[in-house]
Enzyme design. Sequence first.
Site, PDB file in Angstrom:
ATOM      1  N   GLU A  52       0.813  -1.216   0.000  1.00  0.00           N
ATOM      2  CA  GLU A  52       0.000   0.000   0.000  1.00  0.00           C
ATOM      3  C   GLU A  52       0.841   1.259   0.000  1.00  0.00           C
ATOM      4  O   GLU A  52       0.345   2.347   0.288  1.00  0.00           O
ATOM      5  CB  GLU A  52      -0.972  -0.015   1.190  1.00  0.00           C
ATOM      6  CG  GLU A  52      -1.929  -1.186   1.131  1.00  0.00           C
ATOM      7  CD  GLU A  52      -3.072  -1.080   2.126  1.00  0.00           C
ATOM      8  OE1 GLU A  52      -3.285  -0.009   2.708  1.00  0.00           O
ATOM      9  OE2 GLU A  52      -3.755  -2.096   2.312  1.00  0.00           O
ATOM     10  N   LYS A  67     -15.660  -1.673   3.467  1.00  0.00           N
ATOM     11  CA  LYS A  67     -15.014  -1.962   2.185  1.00  0.00           C
ATOM     12  C   LYS A  67     -16.084  -2.503   1.230  1.00  0.00           C
ATOM     13  O   LYS A  67     -16.585  -3.624   1.436  1.00  0.00           O
ATOM     14  CB  LYS A  67     -13.939  -3.032   2.366  1.00  0.00           C
ATOM     15  CG  LYS A  67     -12.697  -2.598   3.146  1.00  0.00           C
ATOM     16  CD  LYS A  67     -11.888  -3.833   3.506  1.00  0.00           C
ATOM     17  CE  LYS A  67     -10.462  -3.522   3.924  1.00  0.00           C
ATOM     18  NZ  LYS A  67      -9.816  -4.744   4.490  1.00  0.00           N
TER      19      LYS A  67
HETATM   20  P1  PGA Z   1      -6.555  -6.033   2.480  1.00  0.00           P
HETATM   21  O1  PGA Z   1      -5.909  -5.132   3.617  1.00  0.00           O
HETATM   22  O2  PGA Z   1      -7.112  -5.148   1.449  1.00  0.00           O
HETATM   23  O3  PGA Z   1      -5.389  -6.852   1.996  1.00  0.00           O
HETATM   24  O4  PGA Z   1      -7.601  -6.861   3.172  1.00  0.00           O
HETATM   25  C1  PGA Z   1      -6.490  -3.959   4.104  1.00  0.00           C
HETATM   26  C2  PGA Z   1      -6.882  -4.083   5.549  1.00  0.00           C
HETATM   27  O5  PGA Z   1      -6.683  -5.118   6.201  1.00  0.00           O
HETATM   28  O6  PGA Z   1      -7.428  -3.125   6.098  1.00  0.00           O
HETATM   29 ZN    ZN Z   2      -7.703  -4.366   8.124  1.00  0.00          ZN
END
Ligand code: PGA
Ligand code: ZN
Length: 439
Positions: free
Chosen positions: A210, A342
């Site tokens: 990221e 998400k």
């Molecule tokens: P991921 O990580 O998109 O790989 O799930 C982001 C998070 O854990 O917040």
């Molecule tokens: Zn997370």
Amino acid sequence: MSKNIIKRVHARRVWDSRGRPTIEVDVTLRYGAMGRAIAPAGASTGAAEAVELRDGGASQGGYDVLGALGAVNDEINTALKGMDVRDQAAIDRMLIELDGTENKSRLGANALIATSMAVAHAAAAAEKLPLWQYLGPFGGGSAGEQLPLPEIQILGGGAHAAGRVDVQDFMVIAVGADSFAQALDWTADVYRAAGSLLADSGRLQGVADEGGFWPAFHSNEEGLEILCRAIEAAGRTPGQDIAISLDIAASEFGADGRYRMVLDDRELDSDGLSGLLVDWVERYPIVSIEDPLGEDDPEGLARFTWAVGKRVQVVGDDFLVTNADKVLDAAKRKACNAVLIKPNQAGTLSETKASFDAANDIGFGAIISARSGETEDATIVHLGVGWGVKQLKVGSFARSERMVKWNEGLRIAEAISSASGDDLPLDGTLPPRDAFPWK
Ligand code: PGA
Ligand code: ZN
């Protein structure tokens, strides 16, 4: 009106920030308005999240998405053609029914979320409005006027950095900033300072998924020390101007109440890990901790929340997987006090919004979030502003799949201030401090 009628839903294969295939969907309306969105992809996924459809086999290491692509161009296109693009709820219901599985594994959450988001963009385009503004009036409260407070990664570990550091995200939140733009300014200073500190001490290994620095540490706690030193080197006061936020992503290194922290060379039980984190909260200016314990440990999460939940935001990500029922259940158990939102964990925008609404109803905090595999798609920023989500997490302050989101926030801030006619600041009004549990 027929300008709102869907004429065609079309998917193409594009590439994400890890160089893996993903799905882009165009929803075209009868008079030519078009909405477009791309599905992101997680690496440290929750066991109960909606499942993306990957082809398996030899092509692209099994990550290819031709099955999901075909689902959009065939079944989904046929079902959505002729529907009114403004009826997001009916369209999302249709997608859910068409898929027919509990976890969206038949057509794929990647096919569904790209379609669902492209539908929203098309509806906004038909009104000649940006998505944040189209959604705004339906968000309630001050939605559509404020920018969310950024939560920005400085160091990356866990599943995003080959497991070399156990804690996944060491982040900062500019709790003392007056505007969205100022929060970014301050964080850019911290990011640069952290990079110099790591390079000067020979601990800079690279950059994680990221965009945060991937450090060569001897202990997880070193990350907290570096963050404090970087905040000070940036001329800010830790805790007062800029505070620390962690995503432990504990399910990645533990299950059944046993947690193996490789870097610290120790194995902890639920109370042991909980105690370690409480000790960090006592000694460092930490205001938010995500997935402090495994997604299979609600009792441990409740004990942890009981211990620190009055002064720290305890966020469920893998634990709640953007699911409204799980949010309500967690509230009953007092197992956390905030939810990570998400869209692709839920699979449709309506379900995503339902989890945010549930959080609001029970007084949980909410953070809208990107995934570790991202693209130039900035939909979540529009959702954040339009729905009135008060916090935004998109990864670090580097790499264009991250910066496209921060930059979109700046554009929206400018548009809000010029559209409002009164004296909202050009650089983005943030929610009031008392909107946060750490006030
Ligand atoms: P991921 O990580 O998109 O790989 O799930 C982001 C998070 O854990 O917040
Ligand atoms: Zn997370």
